[in-house]
Design a protein around this motif. Sequence first.
Motif, mmCIF file in Angstrom:
data_model
loop_
_atom_site.group_PDB
_atom_site.id
_atom_site.type_symbol
_atom_site.label_atom_id
_atom_site.label_comp_id
_atom_site.label_asym_id
_atom_site.label_seq_id
_atom_site.Cartn_x
_atom_site.Cartn_y
_atom_site.Cartn_z
ATOM 1 N N UNK A 178 -8.722 6.641 167.299
ATOM 2 C CA UNK A 178 -9.385 7.933 167.319
ATOM 3 C C UNK A 178 -8.487 8.996 167.915
ATOM 4 N N UNK A 179 -8.793 10.273 167.612
ATOM 5 C CA UNK A 179 -7.897 11.361 168.021
ATOM 6 C C UNK A 179 -8.694 12.606 168.376
ATOM 7 N N UNK A 189 -11.119 19.250 170.633
ATOM 8 C CA UNK A 189 -11.526 19.196 169.235
ATOM 9 C C UNK A 189 -11.340 17.764 168.742
ATOM 10 N N UNK A 190 -12.398 17.181 168.224
ATOM 11 C CA UNK A 190 -12.311 15.816 167.702
ATOM 12 C C UNK A 190 -11.771 15.873 166.279
ATOM 13 N N UNK A 191 -10.721 15.100 166.030
ATOM 14 C CA UNK A 191 -9.994 15.133 164.763
ATOM 15 C C UNK A 191 -10.097 13.781 164.055
ATOM 16 N N UNK A 192 -9.690 13.712 162.792
ATOM 17 C CA UNK A 192 -9.724 12.429 162.081
ATOM 18 C C UNK A 192 -8.828 11.399 162.767
ATOM 19 N N UNK A 193 -9.064 10.114 162.511
ATOM 20 C CA UNK A 193 -8.260 9.058 163.137
ATOM 21 C C UNK A 193 -6.809 9.103 162.688
ATOM 22 N N UNK A 194 -5.949 8.507 163.519
ATOM 23 C CA UNK A 194 -4.515 8.458 163.252
ATOM 24 C C UNK A 194 -4.102 7.143 162.594
ATOM 25 N N UNK A 195 -5.078 6.331 162.232
ATOM 26 C CA UNK A 195 -4.817 5.105 161.485
ATOM 27 C C UNK A 195 -5.966 4.905 160.508
ATOM 28 N N UNK A 243 2.499 -1.941 167.748
ATOM 29 C CA UNK A 243 2.928 -1.495 166.427
ATOM 30 C C UNK A 243 3.926 -0.362 166.625
ATOM 31 N N UNK A 244 5.091 -0.471 166.007
ATOM 32 C CA UNK A 244 6.103 0.570 166.106
ATOM 33 C C UNK A 244 5.658 1.791 165.303
ATOM 34 N N UNK A 245 6.050 2.964 165.759
ATOM 35 C CA UNK A 245 5.555 4.189 165.144
ATOM 36 C C UNK A 245 6.642 5.258 165.150
ATOM 37 N N UNK A 246 6.557 6.236 164.233
ATOM 38 C CA UNK A 246 7.562 7.303 164.193
ATOM 39 C C UNK A 246 7.398 8.341 165.295
ATOM 40 N N UNK A 247 6.187 8.417 165.884
ATOM 41 C CA UNK A 247 5.948 9.396 166.946
ATOM 42 C C UNK A 247 4.731 8.970 167.739
ATOM 43 N N UNK A 248 4.468 9.686 168.832
ATOM 44 C CA UNK A 248 3.312 9.381 169.675
ATOM 45 C C UNK A 248 1.991 9.639 168.967
ATOM 46 N N UNK A 249 2.037 10.352 167.855
ATOM 47 C CA UNK A 249 0.839 10.597 167.054
ATOM 48 C C UNK A 249 0.891 9.839 165.732
ATOM 49 N N UNK A 250 1.756 8.853 165.668
ATOM 50 C CA UNK A 250 1.830 8.035 164.462
ATOM 51 C C UNK A 250 2.535 8.778 163.329
#
Length: 328
Positions: A178-179, A189-195, A243-250
């Motif tokens: 969740x984000x 502000x509640x935003x769409x999920x990052x996965x 899980x490896x990711x390109x950034x802190x926000x996926x």
Amino acid sequence: MFEMRSSWVWDFWFADDGDRYHLFFLKASRALQDPDRRHWRATVGHATSTDLRTWEEHADALVPADGPAFDDLATWTGSIVRDDAGLWHMFYTGVNREGKGLIQRIGSATSHDLFTWTRTDLVLEADSAHYEKLAQGAWPDEAWRDPWVSRNADGTGWNMLITARSTTGDPDQRGVVGHAFSPDLARWQILPPLSQPGDGFGQLEVLQTETVDGQTVLLFSCLNSELSTERQAGQERGGIWAVNAPSALGPFDISEAYLVADQSLYVGRLVQNRAGQWQMLAFENADDTGAFVGRITDPQPVAWADGKLTMMGAHHPSVGNRRYVNAS
């Protein structure tokens, strides 16, 4: 190792004031006898250390609020950040009596010294536009907890990662990251999920993102029983995942998650020691018989091996020397 004679200890998070590490942790009295009852009696404890190994306990940071309130039953897992004015902000999970502990919400408290905390009026709830609510009946509770807050990479605002569930997909695979976003730690502000759902996890507990030796990684935990039927059929095990990711926000591709430690350990937390080396601590979840343990390990160094974050020490709960808090 951090262990209390009087209480079980489990989920935890850190704040670093530059001189001491502050450990905040969930605790509940061993007088309950059954550790499964601990969740509804949880308070947020506090201890400090200069080396992440020897700890001094202090008065609890937060206890359930006087009702009616969103957190008048128990206070659960969170994280802490410091704003530009030097004020510390703790974001944490609360459950209440009215909702019978089944509806999770996120609140906050502030402190000038990390010892005395004052609740704010923030209460964040899951937005049904993006996240599953209890009324959908697909999961035993309304998952909206374990806020992990960090500053945006460009310094413009703050992001909160949240243990949440999607409104769509197979019920046993709806776990998502969740984000929410805030410009000032007060308005969110509640935003769409990052996965995306469908990657084999009922929920992704106690999220954390860090960049270790140039590679960003997302940590989460998931028990055997909360893996999808498909993963369980494949003999996969629960525990601490990365899980490896390109950034802190996926974006976070949870299908690429790999196990860091089995569920004898749970809630892995990355922290840098004073030499700048990354370490992982976890709480000891189950012994060889499957019984709940409830104490926090000594730090173990981590490194990259074949592209995966790896704990370099032993994974078994017996690792480290036992140190009781305030032992006589």
